[in-house]
Motif scaffolding. Structure first.
Motif, short mmCIF file in Angstrom:
data_model
loop_
_atom_site.label_atom_id
_atom_site.label_comp_id
_atom_site.label_asym_id
_atom_site.label_seq_id
_atom_site.Cartn_x
_atom_site.Cartn_y
_atom_site.Cartn_z
N GLN A 299 0.82 -1.21 0.00
CA GLN A 299 0.00 0.00 0.00
C GLN A 299 0.86 1.26 0.00
OE1 GLN A 299 -3.78 -0.04 2.41
NE2 GLN A 299 -2.86 -1.90 3.27
N LEU A 300 1.98 1.24 0.73
CA LEU A 300 2.86 2.40 0.77
C LEU A 300 3.47 2.69 -0.60
CD1 LEU A 300 4.69 1.86 4.19
CD2 LEU A 300 2.99 3.62 3.64
N ASN A 301 3.59 1.66 -1.42
CA ASN A 301 4.13 1.83 -2.77
C ASN A 301 3.05 2.06 -3.82
OD1 ASN A 301 6.80 1.39 -1.88
ND2 ASN A 301 6.55 -0.83 -2.02
N SER A 302 1.80 2.20 -3.39
CA SER A 302 0.69 2.38 -4.32
C SER A 302 0.64 3.81 -4.83
CB SER A 302 -0.63 2.03 -3.62
OG SER A 302 -0.91 2.98 -2.60
N PRO A 303 0.00 4.04 -6.00
CA PRO A 303 -0.10 5.39 -6.55
C PRO A 303 -0.81 6.38 -5.62
CG PRO A 303 -0.66 3.76 -8.21
CD PRO A 303 -0.54 3.02 -6.92
N GLY A 304 -1.83 5.91 -4.89
CA GLY A 304 -2.58 6.81 -4.02
C GLY A 304 -1.74 7.37 -2.90
N VAL A 305 -0.94 6.52 -2.25
CA VAL A 305 -0.06 6.99 -1.18
C VAL A 305 1.04 7.87 -1.76
CG1 VAL A 305 1.60 6.24 0.57
CG2 VAL A 305 -0.57 5.02 0.30
N GLY A 306 1.60 7.47 -2.90
CA GLY A 306 2.64 8.29 -3.52
C GLY A 306 2.13 9.66 -3.92
N LEU A 307 0.89 9.72 -4.39
CA LEU A 307 0.29 11.00 -4.76
C LEU A 307 0.08 11.88 -3.54
CD1 LEU A 307 -0.88 12.62 -7.15
CD2 LEU A 307 -3.09 11.55 -6.67
N THR A 308 -0.33 11.26 -2.43
CA THR A 308 -0.54 12.02 -1.19
C THR A 308 0.76 12.62 -0.68
OG1 THR A 308 -2.36 10.54 -0.59
CG2 THR A 308 -1.40 11.86 1.17
N THR A 309 1.79 11.81 -0.57
CA THR A 309 3.07 12.31 -0.06
C THR A 309 3.71 13.30 -1.03
OG1 THR A 309 4.18 10.36 -1.01
CG2 THR A 309 3.49 10.25 1.30
N GLY A 310 3.56 13.06 -2.33
CA GLY A 310 4.12 14.00 -3.31
C GLY A 310 3.47 15.37 -3.24
N LEU A 311 2.16 15.39 -3.05
CA LEU A 311 1.44 16.65 -2.94
C LEU A 311 1.85 17.41 -1.69
CD1 LEU A 311 -0.73 18.13 -4.61
CD2 LEU A 311 -2.46 17.09 -3.14
N LEU A 312 2.04 16.69 -0.58
CA LEU A 312 2.46 17.35 0.67
C LEU A 312 3.88 17.89 0.55
CD1 LEU A 312 0.99 14.86 3.32
CD2 LEU A 312 0.25 17.21 2.86
N ARG A 313 4.76 17.17 -0.12
CA ARG A 313 6.13 17.67 -0.31
C ARG A 313 6.11 18.92 -1.19
NH1 ARG A 313 7.34 12.13 -1.36
NH2 ARG A 313 8.35 11.12 0.43
N GLU A 314 5.33 18.88 -2.24
CA GLU A 314 5.25 20.04 -3.14
C GLU A 314 4.73 21.26 -2.40
OE1 GLU A 314 5.86 21.83 -6.85
OE2 GLU A 314 6.35 19.79 -6.18
N ALA A 315 3.86 21.04 -1.40
CA ALA A 315 3.30 22.16 -0.63
C ALA A 315 4.15 22.49 0.59
CB ALA A 315 1.88 21.81 -0.20
N LYS A 316 5.35 21.90 0.68
CA LYS A 316 6.28 22.16 1.79
C LYS A 316 5.74 21.67 3.13
CE LYS A 316 8.65 24.42 -1.31
NZ LYS A 316 9.57 23.67 -2.14
N ARG A 317 4.91 20.63 3.12
CA ARG A 317 4.42 20.02 4.37
C ARG A 317 5.28 18.79 4.67
NH1 ARG A 317 -0.84 21.59 6.10
NH2 ARG A 317 -1.31 23.61 5.17
N PHE A 318 6.51 19.05 5.11
CA PHE A 318 7.47 17.96 5.26
C PHE A 318 7.30 17.18 6.56
CE2 PHE A 318 9.77 21.09 2.58
CZ PHE A 318 9.83 20.33 1.43
#
Length: 409
Positions: A289-308
């Motif tokens: 699940q951690l390697n799934s597109p949904g989780v990757g999209l969530t973490t990618g969006l938070l990184r892009e928004a500087k929510r580290f």
């Protein structure tokens, strides 16, 4: 199970026309199926399953499952049927119809009916207070328990009564005993939590509409998520979702180091093996699940928004890497532990062979980094309980008058 009778090596339901317990008027195969469903499941077969019933009766399938299904809490439960398999998503109560006809089923005596799981019994008033009936829990393990009872109490005695070839009978009994052990092991380890990482509905919609390659590029304009990068309320929801993931994951990752050996009981050794094997499966499910597109999209969006904060916590505070390494090390030692060989031993020679295999396996604990000698000794102690139980069962089965036997025997 309902009441069953054995006739010429086949299993017949108590309300079958062939059963000698009471007389019933003969019914057509279709009526027999409908009446069985009404009796055991408390529901009538809807017209939309007529095609499935026809396929079963015309020998398109040798079995047919009928189960009570409920789409949601507001809808009424209905019966569904299939000649393929019993689905996982069901309300619980189910029947299976079988036949061995070479051509179309001609009469109801050719059909066998078995209750895989009976409906839950709801008590009211004085009955509930006095405990006059027992509530049946509709769980997957109940189906396995039903199959196990059938294997032990019906199939094995039938083999003994029907086959005359002693060698063939013994071989079949050994295989059936192994099946019984496998069913028993399959019903274990239900105590482990099953973690499902829920994705935000907005991102779940994106995952459904775009391919994995498109999502991994994180082109927010193409994905239609540019506006969400500056939406604080949306980002706060994503951050809360990730925090919830961490809490759920840690429920499993803390188990390798905090779970003690099972209490000293007959099934302690089997529980120990089942626990580690199931834990490995659940941790693998989380990794997937951690390697799934949904989780990757969530973490990618938070990184892009500087929510580290949330993304770093997901990477470093779950303990996944350590838990996976710990569990992998333990399962490498336990996966070949020959406990099932001992449980399925049919005679004293088989018990001796299984114990030799166990003693040959025990020194391999030195190759394990995390499975302690103390825990290994507890496993051996629990195995002796299985040994005593198996020897007692063999003696009771083969030597009914043990105390009166000659000493040499």
């Amino acid at each position: 199970f309902r009441s069953y009778s054995l006739f010429k090596g086949s299993l017949s339901c108590a309300h079958s026309p062939r059963c000698g317990l009471f007389k019933m008027p003969a019914h057509s195969p279709r009526d027999y199926i409908k009446l069985s469903c009404e009796l055991h499941l408390g529901q009538k077969l809807p017209e939309d399953v007529d095609g499935t019933v026809d396929a079963f009766l015309k020998n398109s399938g040798s079995h047919m499952f009928v189960w009570v299904s409920q789409a949601d809490e507001e809808s009424e439960p209905i019966l569904q049927a299939s000649i393929e398999s019993l689905p996982k998503q069901r309300r619980g109560s189910s029947l299976v119809f079988c036949h061995a006809a070479d051509e179309e089923v001609a009469n109801s005596s050719q059909i066998q009916c078995m209750t895989l799981q009976a409906p839950a019994v709801e008590l009211e008033g004085d009955e509930a207070a006095s405990g006059a009936a027992t509530t049946t829990t509709n769980t997957p393990s109940a189906v396995l328990n039903a199959l196990q009872i059938y294997t032990r109490q019906c199939f094995m005695p039938t083999i003994q009564a029907v086959l005359e070839d002693e060698v063939m009978t013994q071989q079949l009994q050994d295989k059936i005993r192994q099946l019984d052990v496998a069913l028993q092991q399959s019903s274990r380890s239900t105590r482990l939590p099953h973690v499902v990482l829920a994705i935000h509905p907005t991102l779940e919609q994106v995952v459904e509409n775009f391919s994995k390659e498109q999502i991994e590029k994180h082109d927010w304009d193409v994905l239609g998520l540019s506006a969400q990068l500056t939406d604080d309320a949306f980002l706060n929801e994503l951050q809360a979702t990730v925090s919830q993931w961490i809490v759920q994951i840690r429920k499993l990752t803390l188990l390798p180091k905090t779970t003690p050996f099972m209490p000293s009981e007959m099934d302690a050794a089997a529980e120990e093996l089942a626990f580690w094997m199931q834990l490995q499966v659940e941790l693998g499910n989380i990794q997937e699940q951690l390697n799934s597109p949904g989780v990757g999209l969530t973490t990618g969006l938070l990184r892009e928004a500087k929510r580290f904060v949330a993304t770093l916590a997901l990477e470093n505070n779950t303990g996944m890497e350590q838990a996976v390494a710990y569990t992998q090390d333990v399962t490498n030692y336990l996966k070949d532990f020959p406990l099932q060989q001992l449980q399925a031993a049919a005679d004293l020679e088989g018990v001796a062979s299984a114990m030799n295999s166990i003693f040959d396996h025990l020194p391999k604990v030195r190759q394990s980094r995390y499975y302690s000698l103390e825990r290994s000794s507890q496993l051996l102690q629990a195995t002796t309980s299985v040994l005593a139980s198996r020897i007692l069962a063999i003696l009771q089965d083969k030597y009914t008058n043990l105390l009166f036997m000659d000493y040499k025997e």
